[in-house]
Design a protein around this motif. Structure first.
Motif, PDB file in Angstrom:
ATOM      1  N   VAL A  63       7.310  -2.065  -3.764  1.00 53.27           N
ATOM      2  CA  VAL A  63       6.807  -3.400  -3.432  1.00 53.27           C
ATOM      3  C   VAL A  63       5.721  -3.710  -4.459  1.00 53.27           C
ATOM      4  N   GLN A  64       5.716  -4.935  -4.971  1.00 57.91           N
ATOM      5  CA  GLN A  64       4.712  -5.312  -5.972  1.00 57.91           C
ATOM      6  C   GLN A  64       4.155  -6.680  -5.669  1.00 57.91           C
ATOM      7  N   ASP A  65       2.877  -6.845  -5.935  1.00 56.75           N
ATOM      8  CA  ASP A  65       2.256  -8.164  -5.910  1.00 56.75           C
ATOM      9  C   ASP A  65       0.943  -8.096  -6.669  1.00 56.75           C
ATOM     10  N   LEU A  66       0.299  -9.228  -6.769  1.00 57.31           N
ATOM     11  CA  LEU A  66      -0.968  -9.329  -7.482  1.00 57.31           C
ATOM     12  C   LEU A  66      -2.057  -8.526  -6.760  1.00 57.31           C
ATOM     13  N   TYR A  67      -2.970  -7.965  -7.519  1.00 56.17           N
ATOM     14  CA  TYR A  67      -4.064  -7.167  -6.969  1.00 56.17           C
ATOM     15  C   TYR A  67      -4.781  -7.910  -5.840  1.00 56.17           C
ATOM     16  N   ALA A  68      -5.181  -9.148  -6.103  1.00 57.25           N
ATOM     17  CA  ALA A  68      -5.956  -9.906  -5.110  1.00 57.25           C
ATOM     18  C   ALA A  68      -5.156 -10.137  -3.830  1.00 57.25           C
ATOM     19  N   VAL A  69      -3.859 -10.372  -3.961  1.00 57.48           N
ATOM     20  CA  VAL A  69      -3.001 -10.629  -2.801  1.00 57.48           C
ATOM     21  C   VAL A  69      -2.832  -9.355  -1.979  1.00 57.48           C
ATOM     22  N   VAL A  70      -2.576  -8.249  -2.644  1.00 56.58           N
ATOM     23  CA  VAL A  70      -2.414  -6.974  -1.936  1.00 56.58           C
ATOM     24  C   VAL A  70      -3.719  -6.577  -1.260  1.00 56.58           C
ATOM     25  N   ARG A  71      -4.816  -6.741  -1.950  1.00 58.42           N
ATOM     26  CA  ARG A  71      -6.117  -6.380  -1.380  1.00 58.42           C
ATOM     27  C   ARG A  71      -6.407  -7.201  -0.127  1.00 58.42           C
ATOM     28  N   GLU A  72      -6.011  -8.454  -0.137  1.00 57.85           N
ATOM     29  CA  GLU A  72      -6.252  -9.356   0.988  1.00 57.85           C
ATOM     30  C   GLU A  72      -5.495  -8.920   2.250  1.00 57.85           C
ATOM     31  N   ASP A  73      -4.315  -8.320   2.061  1.00 52.10           N
ATOM     32  CA  ASP A  73      -3.493  -7.947   3.219  1.00 52.10           C
ATOM     33  C   ASP A  73      -2.788  -6.611   2.957  1.00 52.10           C
ATOM     34  N   LEU A  74      -3.575  -5.585   2.655  1.00 55.15           N
ATOM     35  CA  LEU A  74      -3.044  -4.276   2.299  1.00 55.15           C
ATOM     36  C   LEU A  74      -2.124  -3.711   3.384  1.00 55.15           C
ATOM     37  N   ASP A  75      -2.494  -3.860   4.639  1.00 49.69           N
ATOM     38  CA  ASP A  75      -1.677  -3.313   5.724  1.00 49.69           C
ATOM     39  C   ASP A  75      -0.260  -3.883   5.701  1.00 49.69           C
ATOM     40  N   GLY A  85      11.544   1.632   2.730  1.00 47.71           N
ATOM     41  CA  GLY A  85      11.840   2.882   2.044  1.00 47.71           C
ATOM     42  C   GLY A  85      11.360   2.956   0.617  1.00 47.71           C
ATOM     43  N   GLY A  86      10.471   2.065   0.237  1.00 51.00           N
ATOM     44  CA  GLY A  86       9.952   2.072  -1.128  1.00 51.00           C
ATOM     45  C   GLY A  86       9.114   3.308  -1.403  1.00 51.00           C
ATOM     46  N   ARG A  87       9.132   3.717  -2.636  1.00 48.65           N
ATOM     47  CA  ARG A  87       8.371   4.895  -3.032  1.00 48.65           C
ATOM     48  C   ARG A  87       6.994   4.526  -3.575  1.00 48.65           C
ATOM     49  N   TRP A  88       6.873   3.337  -4.149  1.00 58.13           N
ATOM     50  CA  TRP A  88       5.626   2.939  -4.781  1.00 58.13           C
ATOM     51  C   TRP A  88       5.160   1.572  -4.292  1.00 58.13           C
ATOM     52  N   LEU A  89       3.847   1.401  -4.286  1.00 55.75           N
ATOM     53  CA  LEU A  89       3.221   0.097  -4.101  1.00 55.75           C
ATOM     54  C   LEU A  89       2.629  -0.248  -5.453  1.00 55.75           C
ATOM     55  N   CYS A  90       3.198  -1.240  -6.115  1.00 60.17           N
ATOM     56  CA  CYS A  90       2.812  -1.611  -7.477  1.00 60.17           C
ATOM     57  C   CYS A  90       1.865  -2.805  -7.445  1.00 60.17           C
ATOM     58  N   ILE A  91       0.861  -2.751  -8.271  1.00 58.94           N
ATOM     59  CA  ILE A  91      -0.169  -3.780  -8.311  1.00 58.94           C
ATOM     60  C   ILE A  91      -0.202  -4.378  -9.719  1.00 58.94           C
ATOM     61  N   SER A  92      -0.208  -5.703  -9.801  1.00 58.63           N
ATOM     62  CA  SER A  92      -0.314  -6.358 -11.099  1.00 58.63           C
ATOM     63  C   SER A  92      -1.619  -7.153 -11.173  1.00 58.63           C
ATOM     64  N   ARG A  93      -1.975  -7.494 -12.392  1.00 59.62           N
ATOM     65  CA  ARG A  93      -3.225  -8.212 -12.683  1.00 59.62           C
ATOM     66  C   ARG A  93      -4.447  -7.515 -12.079  1.00 59.62           C
ATOM     67  N   ILE A  94      -4.560  -6.233 -12.374  1.00 61.19           N
ATOM     68  CA  ILE A  94      -5.705  -5.466 -11.908  1.00 61.19           C
ATOM     69  C   ILE A  94      -6.949  -5.971 -12.655  1.00 61.19           C
ATOM     70  N   PRO A  95      -8.031  -6.258 -11.925  1.00 64.32           N
ATOM     71  CA  PRO A  95      -9.235  -6.764 -12.581  1.00 64.32           C
ATOM     72  C   PRO A  95      -9.762  -5.793 -13.644  1.00 64.32           C
TER      73      PRO A  95
END
Length: 99
Positions: A63-75, A85-95
């Motif tokens: 699963v991937q999304d922008l850093y700010a979006v994932v941080r806002e709703d990490l759960d 069944g994903g193996r990774w949580l991918c983050i883009s646009r890391i500050p």
């Protein structure tokens, strides 16, 4: 190595359950079996997304999304990744300060 597709390629469809169903169908009919989940509207419950992947025989690797979006709703993103069944949580646009 496994080839797949980012569901974000079909972003206009990813706004509700019916649209995600159509996106999964489209991907499955293309003959692609592996996806990376990205940019699905958070109003679509993770359990529904998991059920649609199963319905269309698709496997999520991450699963991937922008850093700010994932941080806002990490759960939400952790649960989506777990249920699909994903193996990774991918983050883009890391500050810059976290690189």
């Amino acid at each position: 190595m496994e080839a797949g597709i980012q569901v974000s390629s079909l972003k206009p469809l990813l706004v509700n359950v019916a649209g995600v169903d159509m996106a999964c169908e489209t991907i499955a009919r293309m003959g692609v079996g592996t996806v990376q989940l990205q940019w699905i509207d958070r109003s679509v419950p993770p359990g529904e997304i998991a059920a649609l992947l199963e319905k269309w025989g698709l496997k999520s690797v991450s699963v991937q999304d922008l850093y700010a979006v994932v941080r806002e709703d990490l759960d939400y993103y952790v649960e989506l990744n777990r249920l699909t069944g994903g193996r990774w949580l991918c983050i883009s646009r890391i500050p810059e300060g976290y690189r």
